[in-house]
Write an enzyme that holds these catalytic residues in place. Structure first.
Site, PDB file in Angstrom:
ATOM      1  CG  HIS A 157      -2.079  -0.915   1.128  1.00 50.10           C
ATOM      2  ND1 HIS A 157      -1.974  -2.262   1.422  1.00 50.10           N
ATOM      3  CD2 HIS A 157      -3.364  -0.706   0.736  1.00 50.10           C
ATOM      4  CE1 HIS A 157      -3.154  -2.845   1.220  1.00 50.10           C
ATOM      5  NE2 HIS A 157      -4.018  -1.930   0.801  1.00 50.10           N
ATOM      6  CE  LYS A 161      -3.705  -0.523   4.878  1.00 48.28           C
ATOM      7  NZ  LYS A 161      -5.022   0.039   5.196  1.00 48.28           N
TER       8      LYS A 161
HETATM    9  P1  NAD Z   1      -7.631   9.492   5.011  1.00 52.99           P
HETATM   10  O1  NAD Z   1      -6.728   9.716   6.165  1.00 52.99           O
HETATM   11  O2  NAD Z   1      -7.268  10.079   3.678  1.00 52.99           O
HETATM   12  O3  NAD Z   1      -9.112   9.985   5.368  1.00 52.99           O
HETATM   13  C1  NAD Z   1      -9.705   9.800   6.614  1.00 52.99           C
HETATM   14  C2  NAD Z   1     -10.534  11.029   6.875  1.00 52.99           C
HETATM   15  O4  NAD Z   1     -11.324  10.785   8.054  1.00 52.99           O
HETATM   16  C3  NAD Z   1      -9.675  12.281   7.164  1.00 52.99           C
HETATM   17  O5  NAD Z   1     -10.089  13.328   6.305  1.00 52.99           O
HETATM   18  C4  NAD Z   1      -9.968  12.570   8.623  1.00 52.99           C
HETATM   19  O6  NAD Z   1      -9.934  13.965   8.918  1.00 52.99           O
HETATM   20  C5  NAD Z   1     -11.377  12.006   8.757  1.00 52.99           C
HETATM   21  N1  NAD Z   1     -11.788  11.760  10.139  1.00 52.99           N
HETATM   22  C6  NAD Z   1     -11.047  11.295  11.175  1.00 52.99           C
HETATM   23  N2  NAD Z   1     -11.800  11.217  12.300  1.00 52.99           N
HETATM   24  C7  NAD Z   1     -13.044  11.642  11.964  1.00 52.99           C
HETATM   25  C8  NAD Z   1     -14.248  11.798  12.675  1.00 52.99           C
HETATM   26  N3  NAD Z   1     -14.341  11.493  13.977  1.00 52.99           N
HETATM   27  N4  NAD Z   1     -15.334  12.268  12.017  1.00 52.99           N
HETATM   28  C9  NAD Z   1     -15.260  12.574  10.708  1.00 52.99           C
HETATM   29  N5  NAD Z   1     -14.128  12.454   9.960  1.00 52.99           N
HETATM   30  C10 NAD Z   1     -13.038  11.997  10.592  1.00 52.99           C
HETATM   31  O7  NAD Z   1      -7.774   7.914   4.891  1.00 52.99           O
HETATM   32  P2  NAD Z   1      -8.320   7.046   3.659  1.00 52.99           P
HETATM   33  O8  NAD Z   1      -7.157   6.583   2.846  1.00 52.99           O
HETATM   34  O9  NAD Z   1      -9.442   7.760   2.966  1.00 52.99           O
HETATM   35  O10 NAD Z   1      -8.854   5.764   4.422  1.00 52.99           O
HETATM   36  C11 NAD Z   1      -9.859   5.903   5.404  1.00 52.99           C
HETATM   37  C12 NAD Z   1     -10.200   4.540   5.999  1.00 52.99           C
HETATM   38  O11 NAD Z   1     -10.774   3.707   4.999  1.00 52.99           O
HETATM   39  C13 NAD Z   1      -8.974   3.765   6.526  1.00 52.99           C
HETATM   40  O12 NAD Z   1      -9.362   3.037   7.664  1.00 52.99           O
HETATM   41  C14 NAD Z   1      -8.643   2.846   5.371  1.00 52.99           C
HETATM   42  O13 NAD Z   1      -7.890   1.722   5.775  1.00 52.99           O
HETATM   43  C15 NAD Z   1     -10.039   2.495   4.915  1.00 52.99           C
HETATM   44  N6  NAD Z   1     -10.174   1.982   3.539  1.00 52.99           N
HETATM   45  C16 NAD Z   1     -11.087   0.983   3.377  1.00 52.99           C
HETATM   46  C17 NAD Z   1     -11.346   0.492   2.130  1.00 52.99           C
HETATM   47  C18 NAD Z   1     -12.411  -0.566   1.975  1.00 52.99           C
HETATM   48  O14 NAD Z   1     -12.692  -0.997   0.836  1.00 52.99           O
HETATM   49  N7  NAD Z   1     -13.068  -0.973   3.068  1.00 52.99           N
HETATM   50  C19 NAD Z   1     -10.668   1.003   1.011  1.00 52.99           C
HETATM   51  C20 NAD Z   1      -9.744   2.038   1.205  1.00 52.99           C
HETATM   52  C21 NAD Z   1      -9.514   2.531   2.473  1.00 52.99           C
END
Ligand code: NAD
Length: 269
Positions: A157, A161
């Protein structure tokens, strides 16, 4: 048109979710939430996602975001998903959780929300259709090939991450363990270093690579004397996670209360 609220709307996934909703023709953006103190609060979620004005300002209040005709909440934030799920269920909204690294306590709380409060919830570490088919293929391969085929899991990744190994790699390990009736904690070796000795047959080597902008690669290797089978998935865009999350919303619109995963959504069980 079904109203959807995005929690974590300024994140890498959040922006693609906003863009896919605006492009869908089936859903509208009912609200967009970011963490208190985020510099993106007050900005238009569509402009931030690079797809024109959505007319929805990012707020730090999920309660406020739920007040505009929402039928579902999609959470790919890195905050407390259980609190968000509780509020979504109380507002009679379906809840789709993509956030990874949920604890056993989180999962138990989500299960209780579905049983005691009638919550309709999908939680899945990977929303991609291809990866969910990979789970099925790995389960078949692990059962068919038998113990003399050593299993190694390699994931890569991007360098931002936070968790390792990825939730998807953990799930792949669980699938192998279920197929071979192994205990995950005993079987999985995270990386190897030093004089680790000969490889036991009942072991799964787990390797997390990090670098650059890799969206998500997963390979499960089955190696025996004289041959090697590799099952791989490579994600080149976050849009397929977003599209999977919207499939999960569609599934939940008509589903009875329950805690589901993408295998349910895609009818792969
Ligand atoms: P990122 O850090 O770019 O985005 C996360 C966002 O959440 C940030 O903008 C942050 O400010 C916000 N955030 C944090 N706490 C919050 C709260 N209490 N209320 C509202 N917003 C809040 O991360 P990302 O790359 O977009 O990934 C986010 C999550 O999704 C991770 O856990 C990642 O592993 C997961 N993910 C899952 C899949 C899937 O298919 N299930 C795919 C990609 C990423």
């Amino acid at each position: 048109m079904h109203g959807v609220v995005i929690v974590g709307a300024a994140g890498r996934m959040g922006r693609r979710l906003v863009a896919n909703i605006m492009d869908s023709g089936k859903f509208f953006l009912a609200g967009a939430v970011e963490v208190e103190g985020s510099p993106f609060v007050g900005q238009d979620a569509g402009i931030l996602a690079g797809c024109g004005e959505a007319g929805v300002k990012i707020t730090a209040s999920l309660e406020e975001a739920l007040a505009n005709g929402a039928e579902a909440v999609i959470d790919f934030a890195t905050g407390n998903v259980v609190d968000a799920a509780r509020m979504a269920v109380a507002a009679n909204c379906a809840m789709v959780i993509g956030t990874t690294a949920l604890t056993a306590d989180d999962r138990a709380a989500l299960k209780r929300l579905s049983v005691e409060n009638g919550g309709r919830i999908v939680a899945a570490n990977n929303m991609s259709v291809g990866v969910n088919l990979l789970f099925k293929l790995v389960q078949q391969a692990a059962a068919f090939l038998g113990i003399d085929y050593n299993v190694e899991i390699v994931e890569m990744h991007h360098n931002k991450k936070l968790d390792a190994p990825s939730g998807t790699a953990v799930r792949l390990g669980e699938v192998v363990c279920q197929a071979r009736q192994w205990d995950y904690e005993t079987a999985v070796k995270n990386g190897r270093s030093g004089m680790v000795g000969k490889r036991p047959a009942c072991e799964i080597g787990m390797h997390a690579l990090r670098g650059g902008d890799v969206v998500g690669d997963h390979t499960v290797i089955f190696s025996a004397e004289g041959e090697r089978l590799e099952l791989s998935h490579r994600a080149s865009s976050r849009d397929m996670f977003a599209r999977g999350a919207l499939l999960a919303v569609e599934y939940l619109l008509d589903a009875p209360a329950g805690l589901y995963d993408m295998q349910d959504v895609l009818n792969l069980k």
